[in-house]
Design a protein around this motif. Structure first.
Motif, PDB file in Angstrom:
ATOM      1  N   PHE A 140       0.831  -1.198   0.000  1.00  0.00           N
ATOM      2  CA  PHE A 140       0.000   0.000   0.000  1.00  0.00           C
ATOM      3  C   PHE A 140       0.872   1.257   0.000  1.00  0.00           C
ATOM      4  N   GLU A 141       0.222   2.386  -0.136  1.00  0.00           N
ATOM      5  CA  GLU A 141       0.942   3.653  -0.155  1.00  0.00           C
ATOM      6  C   GLU A 141       1.451   3.974   1.249  1.00  0.00           C
ATOM      7  N   ARG A 142       2.683   4.401   1.311  1.00  0.00           N
ATOM      8  CA  ARG A 142       3.280   4.707   2.615  1.00  0.00           C
ATOM      9  C   ARG A 142       2.703   5.998   3.179  1.00  0.00           C
ATOM     10  N   ARG A 143       2.697   6.062   4.497  1.00  0.00           N
ATOM     11  CA  ARG A 143       2.243   7.274   5.177  1.00  0.00           C
ATOM     12  C   ARG A 143       3.260   8.394   4.969  1.00  0.00           C
ATOM     13  N   THR A 144       2.801   9.565   4.615  1.00  0.00           N
ATOM     14  CA  THR A 144       3.702  10.698   4.402  1.00  0.00           C
ATOM     15  C   THR A 144       3.166  11.932   5.121  1.00  0.00           C
ATOM     16  N   PHE A 145       4.064  12.871   5.427  1.00  0.00           N
ATOM     17  CA  PHE A 145       3.712  14.111   6.102  1.00  0.00           C
ATOM     18  C   PHE A 145       4.337  15.282   5.362  1.00  0.00           C
ATOM     19  N   GLU A 146       3.711  16.414   5.476  1.00  0.00           N
ATOM     20  CA  GLU A 146       4.256  17.626   4.872  1.00  0.00           C
ATOM     21  C   GLU A 146       5.451  18.115   5.688  1.00  0.00           C
ATOM     22  N   PRO A 147       6.466  18.657   5.010  1.00  0.00           N
ATOM     23  CA  PRO A 147       7.631  19.197   5.744  1.00  0.00           C
ATOM     24  C   PRO A 147       7.202  20.310   6.695  1.00  0.00           C
ATOM     25  N   GLU A 148       7.864  20.379   7.854  1.00  0.00           N
ATOM     26  CA  GLU A 148       7.516  21.375   8.862  1.00  0.00           C
ATOM     27  C   GLU A 148       8.787  21.984   9.436  1.00  0.00           C
ATOM     28  N   HIS A 157      11.944  15.515  10.060  1.00  0.00           N
ATOM     29  CA  HIS A 157      11.553  14.733   8.882  1.00  0.00           C
ATOM     30  C   HIS A 157      10.591  13.663   9.387  1.00  0.00           C
ATOM     31  N   MET A 158       9.310  14.032   9.455  1.00  0.00           N
ATOM     32  CA  MET A 158       8.321  13.186  10.109  1.00  0.00           C
ATOM     33  C   MET A 158       8.112  11.861   9.387  1.00  0.00           C
ATOM     34  N   ASN A 159       8.416  11.784   8.096  1.00  0.00           N
ATOM     35  CA  ASN A 159       8.245  10.531   7.365  1.00  0.00           C
ATOM     36  C   ASN A 159       9.113   9.418   7.939  1.00  0.00           C
ATOM     37  N   ARG A 160      10.231   9.781   8.565  1.00  0.00           N
ATOM     38  CA  ARG A 160      11.149   8.781   9.110  1.00  0.00           C
ATOM     39  C   ARG A 160      10.832   8.406  10.552  1.00  0.00           C
ATOM     40  N   CYS A 161       9.952   9.123  11.190  1.00  0.00           N
ATOM     41  CA  CYS A 161       9.688   8.929  12.613  1.00  0.00           C
ATOM     42  C   CYS A 161       9.029   7.569  12.868  1.00  0.00           C
ATOM     43  N   ILE A 162       9.462   6.883  13.930  1.00  0.00           N
ATOM     44  CA  ILE A 162       8.869   5.598  14.318  1.00  0.00           C
ATOM     45  C   ILE A 162       8.067   5.725  15.613  1.00  0.00           C
ATOM     46  N   MET A 163       7.817   6.955  16.050  1.00  0.00           N
ATOM     47  CA  MET A 163       6.997   7.235  17.239  1.00  0.00           C
ATOM     48  C   MET A 163       7.529   6.533  18.489  1.00  0.00           C
ATOM     49  N   CYS A 164       8.811   6.728  18.746  1.00  0.00           N
ATOM     50  CA  CYS A 164       9.395   6.166  19.967  1.00  0.00           C
ATOM     51  C   CYS A 164       9.167   7.079  21.158  1.00  0.00           C
ATOM     52  N   PHE A 165       8.840   8.355  20.927  1.00  0.00           N
ATOM     53  CA  PHE A 165       8.525   9.371  21.945  1.00  0.00           C
ATOM     54  C   PHE A 165       9.745   9.809  22.754  1.00  0.00           C
ATOM     55  N   ARG A 166      10.936   9.400  22.358  1.00  0.00           N
ATOM     56  CA  ARG A 166      12.126   9.821  23.120  1.00  0.00           C
ATOM     57  C   ARG A 166      12.271  11.341  23.141  1.00  0.00           C
ATOM     58  N   CYS A 167      12.063  11.982  21.997  1.00  0.00           N
ATOM     59  CA  CYS A 167      12.254  13.433  21.923  1.00  0.00           C
ATOM     60  C   CYS A 167      11.251  14.167  22.813  1.00  0.00           C
ATOM     61  N   VAL A 168      10.036  13.629  22.917  1.00  0.00           N
ATOM     62  CA  VAL A 168       9.014  14.259  23.751  1.00  0.00           C
ATOM     63  C   VAL A 168       9.409  14.173  25.223  1.00  0.00           C
ATOM     64  N   PHE A 169       9.883  13.004  25.646  1.00  0.00           N
ATOM     65  CA  PHE A 169      10.332  12.855  27.032  1.00  0.00           C
ATOM     66  C   PHE A 169      11.542  13.748  27.306  1.00  0.00           C
ATOM     67  N   THR A 170      12.450  13.858  26.346  1.00  0.00           N
ATOM     68  CA  THR A 170      13.643  14.695  26.528  1.00  0.00           C
ATOM     69  C   THR A 170      13.251  16.149  26.714  1.00  0.00           C
ATOM     70  N   ALA A 171      12.389  16.651  25.833  1.00  0.00           N
ATOM     71  CA  ALA A 171      11.963  18.043  25.938  1.00  0.00           C
ATOM     72  C   ALA A 171      11.182  18.284  27.225  1.00  0.00           C
ATOM     73  N   ASP A 172      10.394  17.327  27.637  1.00  0.00           N
ATOM     74  CA  ASP A 172       9.574  17.483  28.840  1.00  0.00           C
ATOM     75  C   ASP A 172      10.419  17.489  30.105  1.00  0.00           C
ATOM     76  N   GLN A 173      11.488  16.696  30.120  1.00  0.00           N
ATOM     77  CA  GLN A 173      12.274  16.525  31.339  1.00  0.00           C
ATOM     78  C   GLN A 173      13.519  17.414  31.403  1.00  0.00           C
ATOM     79  N   LEU A 174      13.941  17.983  30.263  1.00  0.00           N
ATOM     80  CA  LEU A 174      15.137  18.828  30.257  1.00  0.00           C
ATOM     81  C   LEU A 174      14.819  20.304  30.145  1.00  0.00           C
TER      82      LEU A 174
END
Length: 361
Positions: A140-148, A157-174
């Motif tokens: 099927f067609e791959r999921r894609t996102f507009e550049p931001e 580059h959201m197309n490469r993201c695997i939703m591990c949430f590491r960056c969210v925890f880093t920003a929240d805790q640092l």
């Protein structure tokens, strides 16, 4: 203090403290016994339990209850029990499960490794090499996102993201003013700043280091060099904001990028500030401590010599190997009779041609 408890992982028994997870125990053993991880990060509270790459089989629950666990468990979220027996690399079920998880992570991931700045140090590359398949069943067609645009220094580059949430925890805790997070749900879930704010906190650059793929990269390093052509060195500087201990990626005297130092599991040892990361790209700004110890299996090690090059017979100094004419570190004709034995490659002037390598009739 409670007594240590015994746990056996892949037929190796060790003593660990109560409250230790299976993953932490496996890392104490080290090597291939330790399951791969894509979302777990020991320095981030709440991480783990999302990617399922660290699944293991518990063949014995404990001494008191020796029954095996009915399903594979996430080792980063499962605590050890006294007498527990675990299978990681020795379980066919685990190997098959990791292949399935890897396939799911690659479903929507673009095949742009040749142009991705994360290539060469990407955990997803390593995972797919060890557990992936040579082809895909996805039709099927791959999921894609507009550049931001999320700021002057960080490329999303959201197309490469695997939703591990590491960056969210880093920003929240640092940081004190977290401006990005997870929007939407399911297949539409994405990392974003919601109202297109720039990520400009002094420690927000650490989201680049924790990202296991190429979803968040350094704009100041973008497309400038391949990581295996640079030489990583440990260095420090007098910084009023952070520890000032970082890793410089150099080529000659030029500093191409600055990152935090990482341990053998790819986790940051000490967080660094944006000033050290983005604004000190001159070698004279740093006190170089020495070359970084690079795992010999890493692609980065291919050009990372520490004065000598190992050969089949004995170590040879680099200046003896590299000269005006190519010099071989061993004679291939002593190992193979495919090529003409009277042709010495080190004596060929210029590029070799097909006439030099004709197979003898």
């Amino acid at each position: 203090m409670a007594d240590n408890i015994k746990v056996t992982i892949d037929n190796i028994t060790i003593d660990v403290a109560p409250g230790t997870t299976i993953l932490e125990a496996a890392r104490q053993i080290g090597g291939e016994v330790a399951p791969p991880t894509m979302c777990y990060y020991s320095k981030l509270k709440g991480s783990g339990g999302k990617c399922r790459t660290c699944l293991v089989e518990v063949s014995k629950g404990s001494e008191k209850d020796p029954r095996p666990m009915p399903k594979l468990v996430a080792s980063c979220r499962t605590g050890v029990m006294d007498g527990m027996e675990v299978k990681s690399m020795t379980s066919d079920k685990v190997i098959d499960a990791r292949k399935g998880v890897t396939e799911f992570l690659l479903l929507n991931h673009p095949l742009d490794c040749p142009v991705c700045d994360q290539a060469g140090e990407c955990h997803l590359q390593d995972l797919s090499y060890e557990n992936g398949s040579a082809d895909t069943r996805f039709e099927f067609e791959r999921r894609t996102f507009e550049p931001e645009d999320i700021g002057p220094n960080i490329q999303l580059h959201m197309n490469r993201c695997i939703m591990c949430f590491r960056c969210v925890f880093t920003a929240d805790q640092l940081t004190n003013t977290r401006e990005h997070g997870i929007l939407d749900r399911g297949d539409h879930a994405r990392i974003s700043t919601c109202i297109s704010k720039a990520l400009d906190n002094e420690f927000i650059g650490n989201v680049i280091d924790v990202c296991p793929v190429g979803a968040l990269t350094d704009k100041t390093f973008r497309f400038k060099n391949r990581v295996w052509f640079t030489k990583p060195v440990d260095a420090h500087r007098d910084c009023p904001t952070c520890s000032g201990k970082a890793r410089l990626w150099m080529r000659g005297e030029e500093v191409f990028r600055v990152t935090a130092r990482k341990d053998e599991w790819g986790e940051v040892e000490e967080w660094i500030c944006n000033t050290c990361r983005f604004e000190t790209k001159d070698a004279k700004d740093w006190v170089v401590e020495g070359p970084t110890k690079v795992n010999r299996h890493s692609v980065i090690s291919q050009g990372h010599y520490a004065g000598k090059v190992g050969t089949a017979k004995q170590p040879v100094l680099i200046d003896k190997v590299i000269g005006k004419q190519p010099k071989l570190t061993f004679d291939i004709h002593s190992e193979s009779e495919v090529n003409k034995p009277n042709i010495h490659l080190s004596q060929i002037e210029g590029p070799a041609h097909s006439d030099d390598f004709n197979t003898p009739g």
